[in-house]
Each structure stands twice: as C-alpha cells, then as structure tokens.
Design a protein around this motif. Structure first.
Motif, PDB file in Angstrom:
ATOM      1  N   VAL A 157     -81.694 -54.414 -19.797  1.00 33.29           N
ATOM      2  CA  VAL A 157     -82.525 -53.972 -21.206  1.00 33.29           C
ATOM      3  C   VAL A 157     -82.789 -52.649 -20.325  1.00 33.29           C
ATOM      4  O   VAL A 157     -83.179 -51.607 -21.445  1.00 33.29           O
ATOM      5  CB  VAL A 157     -83.498 -55.225 -21.472  1.00 33.29           C
ATOM      6  CG1 VAL A 157     -84.800 -54.693 -22.122  1.00 33.29           C
ATOM      7  CG2 VAL A 157     -82.841 -56.883 -21.567  1.00 33.29           C
ATOM      8  N   LYS A 158     -83.616 -52.444 -18.948  1.00 34.24           N
ATOM      9  CA  LYS A 158     -84.131 -51.405 -18.272  1.00 34.24           C
ATOM     10  C   LYS A 158     -83.218 -50.583 -18.799  1.00 34.24           C
ATOM     11  O   LYS A 158     -82.924 -48.463 -19.931  1.00 34.24           O
ATOM     12  CB  LYS A 158     -84.960 -51.164 -17.824  1.00 34.24           C
ATOM     13  CG  LYS A 158     -84.545 -50.311 -17.042  1.00 34.24           C
ATOM     14  CD  LYS A 158     -85.402 -49.868 -15.857  1.00 34.24           C
ATOM     15  CE  LYS A 158     -85.818 -48.732 -14.936  1.00 34.24           C
ATOM     16  NZ  LYS A 158     -85.725 -48.516 -13.172  1.00 34.24           N
ATOM     17  N   THR A 159     -81.944 -50.257 -18.364  1.00 28.13           N
ATOM     18  CA  THR A 159     -80.649 -50.220 -18.614  1.00 28.13           C
ATOM     19  C   THR A 159     -79.455 -49.113 -19.790  1.00 28.13           C
ATOM     20  O   THR A 159     -79.533 -47.700 -19.781  1.00 28.13           O
ATOM     21  CB  THR A 159     -79.261 -50.472 -17.723  1.00 28.13           C
ATOM     22  OG1 THR A 159     -80.037 -50.700 -16.201  1.00 28.13           O
ATOM     23  CG2 THR A 159     -78.557 -49.213 -17.336  1.00 28.13           C
ATOM     24  N   ASP A 160     -79.844 -50.070 -20.636  1.00 32.30           N
ATOM     25  CA  ASP A 160     -79.854 -49.565 -22.173  1.00 32.30           C
ATOM     26  C   ASP A 160     -80.588 -48.881 -22.797  1.00 32.30           C
ATOM     27  O   ASP A 160     -79.229 -47.998 -23.384  1.00 32.30           O
ATOM     28  CB  ASP A 160     -79.990 -51.419 -22.962  1.00 32.30           C
ATOM     29  CG  ASP A 160     -79.123 -51.218 -24.707  1.00 32.30           C
ATOM     30  OD1 ASP A 160     -78.149 -50.640 -24.407  1.00 32.30           O
ATOM     31  OD2 ASP A 160     -80.155 -50.626 -25.185  1.00 32.30           O
ATOM     32  N   GLU A 213     -84.014 -61.044 -12.902  1.00 31.29           N
ATOM     33  CA  GLU A 213     -84.545 -59.175 -12.745  1.00 31.29           C
ATOM     34  C   GLU A 213     -83.218 -58.830 -13.239  1.00 31.29           C
ATOM     35  O   GLU A 213     -83.357 -57.399 -13.091  1.00 31.29           O
ATOM     36  CB  GLU A 213     -84.950 -59.863 -10.972  1.00 31.29           C
ATOM     37  CG  GLU A 213     -85.918 -60.045 -10.462  1.00 31.29           C
ATOM     38  CD  GLU A 213     -86.347 -59.889  -8.756  1.00 31.29           C
ATOM     39  OE1 GLU A 213     -85.062 -59.937  -8.418  1.00 31.29           O
ATOM     40  OE2 GLU A 213     -87.837 -59.625  -8.370  1.00 31.29           O
ATOM     41  N   TRP A 214     -82.195 -59.150 -12.652  1.00 26.18           N
ATOM     42  CA  TRP A 214     -80.893 -58.985 -13.412  1.00 26.18           C
ATOM     43  C   TRP A 214     -80.694 -58.712 -14.397  1.00 26.18           C
ATOM     44  O   TRP A 214     -80.406 -57.237 -15.190  1.00 26.18           O
ATOM     45  CB  TRP A 214     -79.475 -60.312 -12.695  1.00 26.18           C
ATOM     46  CG  TRP A 214     -78.401 -59.377 -13.082  1.00 26.18           C
ATOM     47  CD1 TRP A 214     -77.636 -58.635 -12.028  1.00 26.18           C
ATOM     48  CD2 TRP A 214     -77.716 -59.841 -14.547  1.00 26.18           C
ATOM     49  NE1 TRP A 214     -76.103 -58.925 -12.563  1.00 26.18           N
ATOM     50  CE2 TRP A 214     -76.456 -58.742 -13.821  1.00 26.18           C
ATOM     51  CE3 TRP A 214     -77.787 -59.862 -15.561  1.00 26.18           C
ATOM     52  CZ2 TRP A 214     -75.188 -58.795 -15.338  1.00 26.18           C
ATOM     53  CZ3 TRP A 214     -76.983 -59.702 -16.676  1.00 26.18           C
ATOM     54  CH2 TRP A 214     -75.736 -59.338 -16.233  1.00 26.18           C
ATOM     55  N   LEU A 245     -77.674 -54.628 -29.358  1.00 26.08           N
ATOM     56  CA  LEU A 245     -78.896 -55.462 -29.270  1.00 26.08           C
ATOM     57  C   LEU A 245     -78.559 -56.924 -28.986  1.00 26.08           C
ATOM     58  O   LEU A 245     -79.220 -57.630 -28.599  1.00 26.08           O
ATOM     59  CB  LEU A 245     -79.934 -55.849 -30.337  1.00 26.08           C
ATOM     60  CG  LEU A 245     -80.855 -56.075 -30.762  1.00 26.08           C
ATOM     61  CD1 LEU A 245     -81.933 -55.713 -29.691  1.00 26.08           C
ATOM     62  CD2 LEU A 245     -81.298 -56.092 -31.662  1.00 26.08           C
ATOM     63  N   ILE A 246     -77.770 -57.501 -29.631  1.00 30.98           N
ATOM     64  CA  ILE A 246     -77.393 -58.748 -29.178  1.00 30.98           C
ATOM     65  C   ILE A 246     -77.093 -59.036 -27.860  1.00 30.98           C
ATOM     66  O   ILE A 246     -76.902 -60.680 -27.877  1.00 30.98           O
ATOM     67  CB  ILE A 246     -75.455 -59.291 -29.877  1.00 30.98           C
ATOM     68  CG1 ILE A 246     -75.511 -59.470 -31.480  1.00 30.98           C
ATOM     69  CG2 ILE A 246     -75.286 -60.605 -29.897  1.00 30.98           C
ATOM     70  CD1 ILE A 246     -74.423 -59.324 -32.637  1.00 30.98           C
ATOM     71  N   LEU A 296     -81.883 -62.180 -22.754  1.00 33.94           N
ATOM     72  CA  LEU A 296     -83.578 -62.718 -22.635  1.00 33.94           C
ATOM     73  C   LEU A 296     -83.489 -63.808 -23.198  1.00 33.94           C
ATOM     74  O   LEU A 296     -84.455 -64.511 -22.516  1.00 33.94           O
ATOM     75  CB  LEU A 296     -84.177 -61.734 -23.475  1.00 33.94           C
ATOM     76  CG  LEU A 296     -84.102 -59.817 -23.051  1.00 33.94           C
ATOM     77  CD1 LEU A 296     -85.236 -59.179 -23.371  1.00 33.94           C
ATOM     78  CD2 LEU A 296     -85.119 -60.500 -21.001  1.00 33.94           C
ATOM     79  N   SER A 297     -82.643 -64.687 -23.860  1.00 30.88           N
ATOM     80  CA  SER A 297     -83.228 -65.528 -24.873  1.00 30.88           C
ATOM     81  C   SER A 297     -83.239 -67.376 -23.867  1.00 30.88           C
ATOM     82  O   SER A 297     -83.251 -68.310 -23.551  1.00 30.88           O
ATOM     83  CB  SER A 297     -82.282 -66.133 -25.805  1.00 30.88           C
ATOM     84  OG  SER A 297     -81.224 -65.760 -25.783  1.00 30.88           O
TER      85      SER A 297
END
Length: 363
Positions: free
Chosen positions: A137-140, A131-132, A56-57, A63-64
C-alpha cells in the motif's frame, strides 16, 4: 495508514484496529466508510463497485486478507498457505478484467511459499504477510506520484509552443481509484502543481458516471480548473479546443500494448488519433500483464442492464428493451502514444522488452 493529509482517502487502515473503504457509490453527496472485516466483505465491496479502479482493487483485496485472518487458527503452515490461495482466488474472481489483484495475489502466494521455507510458525507467518501487504500500500502511493511526474513531463515536452496545456481524462483514476494521488489523474495533478495546466476536461463516463461523480469531485476538491463534458461531446471538444493530450488509466495492459480500460476509452483514442492529439495510458507496471499477448485474450466484464436503463433507481428506458453493457473496451496499441509507468513513459512497441527486463530484475 493513509495517503497525504490533503488528499482524499479511499481507504482507512490501522493495523489490528480497523480497515474501512469509502463507499464510492455515495460520492459525491455522501462520504460514508464501510468496515471490511472479512475477505467476503472485500469481495462484495469490489463486486458492487463500492471500490473500483485496478490499483485500489488490489489494495482492498490484500488488506481484506489481513483483517480476515486476524484471530483465525491454522493447523500448520500448509493449512495457512491453502487459506491464502483460496482467498486470493475469490478476490480475483470478484472483477476479473482488472489484472492488479491477480498479479499482487500471485506475488503474495509466492511470498508465503518462500517464508514457509524459513519458518512454519503461524504467528510469525501472519506478521510477515501483514508487513508485506502494508508495504504494498505504501509503495502504491509512491508509484502514483512517479507516474504523475513522468506523464506531466512528457506532455510538457511534446506540447507545441511550450505553453500551458489542456488535457482530457476519462473515468476516475485519482485518489478514489488508488491508495492516493492517482494514475491518469495523478498526471493532471502533477501538471497543475508544475503550473503547466490550463484546463482539465473530464467525461461523465456513462453508464456508471465515475467521471461526473468522482473525477469532477476530486478536481474541485483540489481546486484544479476543470470542466465536465458528456461522453458524446469529446469529438467536438477536440475540434473546438486545443487539447494537448488525453490521459486514461488501465485495468490491464497486454504485452503488445493493447489496453483494457473503462468503456468509452477506445472511441477516445480513435478521436484523438483523428485530431492529432497524444493519447496516454497511465498505470503502474503491475497493471501490465506480460502473460497476455494481446487485447484479444482479455476477458471483458459485462454488467447489469439496470446500470443503463436506470438512474438513481428510476427507469429511463422502456421496459423490456435489450441492453448490452460491457464495462470495458480494448484500445489497440497503435493508437497509444505512450504508457506512463513509475519507470517512465514506454512506447507500446518497446513494452515487451521492458516487461522482460522488469521480470528479470524483480521476479
């Protein structure tokens, strides 16, 4: 972008509109989300442990950067790359023991360098970075579900008599430590969904109580049969109950399999060894640090004495007592049954070979 609707959400993100993180210091009594508008916000949320958990970190950090660069002007592509490098380093420094931010940040920097060769248009570079990161996030979430299935299947395979199993987990490694589902707690969820879990035990995880505040909350939320135990009760638990496996997460796994995780993990591994209980580390492959030879090289973060001397802001110890408060410890590889990744369960002695194979295929 969010996890499955039935799962708890540690982050809420909509491109160009908002990015919020669940303030985990307030869970389970309050569910309050904090707006993250800058990298400084992300660093503060990570450092103060409003968000925690190595995967999550990395998600929050990346994302930040997305929200921080929105509306910023850059002179040229070189200026943009320098900006990305500075932000990544600030996020790595927020909590240095967890390796995921360093790994994903390095990958992001390399990605930007590759894209600059193709285009120097700042608007296009920003879009490609967004997009990258969104794909990351989706892959996580997909990775977590794969970890859950691999770990559950291995525990079931090793279980004596083939019946339902009791497991023990430490700290919090679920939806609140990842983009959703979880790593070690994902294994527990998978066992439950397969109808193979009898009972899950979770430690309180002093001094920050991530187990009693967060893991117990997630287990109740999913209606998984569970019991909270004191950290100091785990030896007697393994003596008194038939525990099939201990499953923990990781903040960093060294090349030889030594694993840094929340303080108290090492003693769990020793107790598991003494009682013949399988001990698993569940983590995405991104948590494995092939550049760190062994646990001897892992920097262990030490945190404020007040985390030990105070509960809910109230002192529980005599004033002036000396305090040692390491946030993590290192479990030697020889105590670990298997490292559960999205690519399967890896025995520690096979890890170095798997790292080289993975790097050859992906880097």
């Amino acid at each position: 972008m969010s996890s499955d609707s039935g799962l708890l959400q540690s982050i809420k993100y909509t491109r160009g509109q908002k990015f919020q993180v669940l303030d985990q210091l307030r869970v389970p009594h309050e569910h309050e989300y904090r707006d993250i508008k800058t990298v400084a916000d992300g660093v503060d949320a990570i450092r103060t442990m409003q968000v925690r958990g190595a995967p999550l970190i990395a998600m929050v950090g990346c994302l930040s950067i997305v929200t921080d660069m929105d509306g910023k002007d850059f002179k040229n592509a070189k200026d943009f790359l320098a900006y990305i490098e500075v932000q990544v380093q600030a996020l790595i420094d927020a909590r240095p023991t967890a390796v995921n931010m360093k790994r994903e940040g390095t990958r992001l920097i390399n990605f930007v360098k590759q894209q600059i060769v193709l285009t120097e248009d700042i608007t296009e570079l920003k879009l490609r970075v967004i997009e990258w990161i969104e794909e990351l996030v989706k892959t996580d979430l997909e990775t977590n579900k794969a970890i859950g299935d691999h770990g559950a299947n291995d525990i079931i395979k090793r279980a004596q008599a083939g019946g339902n199993v009791n497991v023990l987990t430490h700290c919090n490694t679920g939806s609140l430590a990842t983009s959703g589902y979880g790593t070690a707690l994902g294994v527990v969820r998978s066992l439950f969904q397969k109808g193979k879990l009898d009972h899950a035990f979770c430690t309180e995880t002093r001094p920050y109580n991530q187990g009693s505040r967060l893991t117990a909350f997630e287990l109740q939320h999913d209606k998984i049969p569970s019991t909270l135990v004191c950290d100091s009760a785990v030896s007697w638990l393994m003596k008194s109950r038939k525990i099939a496996a201990v499953i923990v997460g990781a903040d960093r796994v060294a090349r030889n399999g030594d694993t840094a995780n929340k303080i108290g993990t090492y003693q769990l591994a020793l107790v598991a060894k003494a009682h013949g209980v399988n001990f698993y580390v569940a983590a995405p492959f991104s948590t494995i640090d092939g550049n760190t030879a062994s646990g001897e090289s892992i920097v262990i973060e030490e945190r404020s004495p007040t985390e030990v001397t105070h509960i809910g802001g109230k002192p529980i110890c005599p004033a002036g007592i000396n305090v040692w408060n390491p946030a993590f410890d290192v479990t030697p590889a020889h105590l670990i049954t298997g490292i559960v990744t999205e690519n399967g369960v890896i025995e520690p002695e096979q890890l170095s070979k798997k790292i080289d194979e993975y790097n050859a295929a992906n880097l």
